[in-house]
Design an enzyme around this catalytic site. Structure first.
Site, PDB file in Angstrom:
ATOM      1  N   CYS A  14      -1.192  -0.018  -4.579  1.00 22.96           N
ATOM      2  CA  CYS A  14      -0.365   1.168  -4.327  1.00 22.96           C
ATOM      3  C   CYS A  14       1.098   0.727  -4.379  1.00 22.96           C
ATOM      4  O   CYS A  14       1.406  -0.357  -4.881  1.00 22.96           O
ATOM      5  CB  CYS A  14      -0.733   1.845  -3.012  1.00 22.96           C
ATOM      6  SG  CYS A  14      -0.340   0.932  -1.501  1.00 22.96           S
ATOM      7  N   ASN A  17       1.757  -1.394  -0.381  1.00 19.39           N
ATOM      8  CA  ASN A  17       0.647  -2.198   0.135  1.00 19.39           C
ATOM      9  C   ASN A  17       0.595  -2.169   1.664  1.00 19.39           C
ATOM     10  O   ASN A  17       0.295  -3.165   2.305  1.00 19.39           O
ATOM     11  CB  ASN A  17       0.723  -3.639  -0.389  1.00 19.39           C
ATOM     12  CG  ASN A  17      -0.546  -4.443  -0.174  1.00 19.39           C
ATOM     13  OD1 ASN A  17      -0.487  -5.643   0.063  1.00 19.39           O
ATOM     14  ND2 ASN A  17      -1.703  -3.824  -0.240  1.00 19.39           N
ATOM     15  N   CYS A  19      -0.431   1.263   3.196  1.00 17.57           N
ATOM     16  CA  CYS A  19      -1.267   2.423   3.558  1.00 17.57           C
ATOM     17  C   CYS A  19      -2.528   2.496   2.702  1.00 17.57           C
ATOM     18  O   CYS A  19      -3.624   2.181   3.155  1.00 17.57           O
ATOM     19  CB  CYS A  19      -0.488   3.729   3.435  1.00 17.57           C
ATOM     20  SG  CYS A  19       0.872   3.927   4.619  1.00 17.57           S
ATOM     21  N   ARG A  20      -2.379   2.923   1.467  1.00 17.85           N
ATOM     22  CA  ARG A  20      -3.542   3.223   0.634  1.00 17.85           C
ATOM     23  C   ARG A  20      -4.307   1.989   0.167  1.00 17.85           C
ATOM     24  O   ARG A  20      -5.530   1.916   0.334  1.00 17.85           O
ATOM     25  CB  ARG A  20      -3.119   4.063  -0.574  1.00 17.85           C
ATOM     26  CG  ARG A  20      -2.552   5.406  -0.169  1.00 17.85           C
ATOM     27  CD  ARG A  20      -1.939   6.129  -1.341  1.00 17.85           C
ATOM     28  NE  ARG A  20      -0.712   5.458  -1.770  1.00 17.85           N
ATOM     29  CZ  ARG A  20      -0.030   5.766  -2.862  1.00 17.85           C
ATOM     30  NH1 ARG A  20      -0.481   6.710  -3.674  1.00 17.85           N
ATOM     31  NH2 ARG A  20       1.080   5.127  -3.170  1.00 17.85           N
ATOM     32  N   SER A  21      -3.612   1.031  -0.446  1.00 16.86           N
ATOM     33  CA  SER A  21      -4.353  -0.118  -0.987  1.00 16.86           C
ATOM     34  C   SER A  21      -4.960  -1.010   0.091  1.00 16.86           C
ATOM     35  O   SER A  21      -6.098  -1.466  -0.081  1.00 16.86           O
ATOM     36  CB  SER A  21      -3.508  -0.918  -1.983  1.00 16.86           C
ATOM     37  OG  SER A  21      -2.342  -1.416  -1.405  1.00 16.86           O
ATOM     38  N   ASP A 131      -0.150   9.578  -1.129  1.00 14.88           N
ATOM     39  CA  ASP A 131       0.499   8.671  -0.188  1.00 14.88           C
ATOM     40  C   ASP A 131       0.662   9.387   1.152  1.00 14.88           C
ATOM     41  O   ASP A 131       1.350  10.403   1.236  1.00 14.88           O
ATOM     42  CB  ASP A 131       1.864   8.243  -0.728  1.00 14.88           C
ATOM     43  CG  ASP A 131       2.490   7.118   0.076  1.00 14.88           C
ATOM     44  OD1 ASP A 131       2.034   6.850   1.211  1.00 14.88           O
ATOM     45  OD2 ASP A 131       3.437   6.502  -0.431  1.00 14.88           O
TER      46      ASP A 131
END
Length: 163
Positions: A14, A17, A19-21, A131
């Site tokens: 993301c 690095n 939140c999402r990934s 996000d």
């Protein structure tokens, strides 16, 4: 489930690095552990930006993941590099902009799978993992829902391709 002995390396990417990934990293790692495939599937995450190198995931991501039994506490932010394309068989972006950044970084001879993570999802409402950084709790819940769904599809795909 019999999978070839060559280790499959998966990288989730993301922007920051945090939140999402890392959420995808922690969720998919648990799926791999539950399937007793840690000796055959390696999981990591990175960001296209260098803003959060060495930092733990966002506390909201950590908390929401922990509520579902996923541990993100050991993860630290890092920036994706050209060398990642030598190591990882799957480089999976959370959104189109990060995918474009990865395409620009990837060597022309990269032979792995470079694409969107939600291409492995069964749901049809989202093509990108949104996000959640500037939103409320519901954004982090949605991210987990999408990541769990896509993680199921990704694990199934890896097992089918490597059986």
């Amino acid at each position: 489930m019999n999978i070839k002995e060559k280790k499959v390396n998966v990288l989730f990417v993301c922007l920051g690095n945090i939140c999402r990934s890392p959420t995808a990293d922690g969720v998919f790692q648990k799926y791999v552990e539950d399937a007793k495939l840690t000796h055959l599937i390696n999981v990591d995450s990175a960001g296209t930006s260098g803003w959060h190198i060495g930092e733990p995931p966002d506390s909201r991501s950590v908390r929401e993941a922990a509520n579902r039994g996923y541990d993100l506490s050991y993860l630290r932010g890092r920036q994706v590099s050209k060398q990642d394309f030598e190591q990882f068989d799957y480089v999976l972006a959370m959104d189109e902009q990060n995918l474009l950044d990865l395409i620009a970084l990837a060597p022309s001879n990269y032979s792995g799978h470079l694409g969107l993570f939600l291409d492995f999802s069964q749901q049809q409402d989202y093509s990108e993992v949104p996000d959640p950084y500037h939103g409320g709790k519901q954004g982090f819940t949605l991210v987990l829902d999408l990541i769990e769904d896509a993680s199921n599809g990704l694990l199934k795909t890896i097992l089918e391709k490597n059986s």
